[in-house]
Design a protein around this motif. Structure first.
Motif, short mmCIF file in Angstrom:
data_model
loop_
_atom_site.label_atom_id
_atom_site.label_comp_id
_atom_site.label_asym_id
_atom_site.label_seq_id
_atom_site.Cartn_x
_atom_site.Cartn_y
_atom_site.Cartn_z
N HIS A 19 0.84 -0.96 0.54
CA HIS A 19 -0.23 -0.32 -0.03
C HIS A 19 1.35 1.40 0.01
O HIS A 19 2.01 1.48 0.95
CB HIS A 19 -0.77 -0.07 1.87
N GLY B 139 -2.14 3.97 -3.76
CA GLY B 139 -3.21 2.14 -3.85
C GLY B 139 -2.44 1.53 -3.45
O GLY B 139 -0.99 1.36 -2.51
N ARG C 33 -11.71 -2.83 -0.86
CA ARG C 33 -11.30 -1.99 0.20
C ARG C 33 -11.44 -0.78 -0.82
O ARG C 33 -11.76 0.84 -0.85
CB ARG C 33 -9.82 -2.19 1.01
N VAL C 34 -10.83 -1.16 -2.31
CA VAL C 34 -10.98 0.26 -3.21
C VAL C 34 -11.20 -0.53 -4.67
O VAL C 34 -11.79 -1.40 -5.04
CB VAL C 34 -9.28 0.56 -3.69
#
Length: 170
Positions: free
Chosen positions: A74, A85, A117-118
């Protein structure tokens, strides 16, 4: 034989190290530094380390120990064209367990975790690593940029590729 993929625990660090040495990715001289880095990754809630264990009918409960592993990174800051990201890290599979679909299973597990999460998953690879590029196409990874380095990954004597894939729509 079948495989289980699960999040790594601190007790798996030795097995991860053993798999990495067997695959020729880490030397015994670098073992202590490698183990410290993996321990930190396992403990980091912003990252995921997954392991693969092999099982056969005679050893269905305990498995054979770690036969493969993979991790995420991350980055909380952008670095040139590489945004902040979640990024896929490398996949390592012991040589005797290769060509059994483990790299795909380890990648699938990490992507599932990331996409909870993304919206976008990121990945960098050497431009000449056709096997890795082909593997990641199945999840829709597309090239974003090329360069000699992205974040802390340098491509000495080669060119790196930054790729991204969007979370699948339900």
């Amino acid at each position: 034989m079948y495989f289980t993929i699960r999040p790594a625990r601190p007790a798996d660090v030795h097995g991860i190290l053993t798999a990495d040495i067997a695959a020729g990715r880490t030397s015994p001289a670098d073992a202590e530094r490698f183990a410290a880095g993996i321990s930190a990754a396992v403990a980091d809630p912003a990252r995921l380390v997954v392991v693969a264990e092999a099982h056969d009918d005679a050893n269905a409960e305990g498995g054979t120990g770690v036969v493969g592993w993979a991790k995420t990174h991350h980055w909380d800051y952008a670095d040139g064209p590489a945004p902040a990201g979640h990024y896929l890290g490398g996949v390592t599979v012991r040589p005797e367990f290769r060509r059994k679909g483990l790299a795909a299973q380890l990648t699938e597990a990490r992507l599932h975790w990331m996409w909870e999460r993304v919206e976008f998953a990121w990945y960098v690879v050497n431009a000449h690593n056709e096997a890795s590029l082909a593997l990641h196409r199945r999840w829709g990874f597309r090239e974003v940029a090329r360069g000699a380095r992205f974040h802390t990954v340098a491509f000495d004597g080669g060119e790196g590729v930054l790729l991204s894939a969007a979370r699948p729509q339900a």
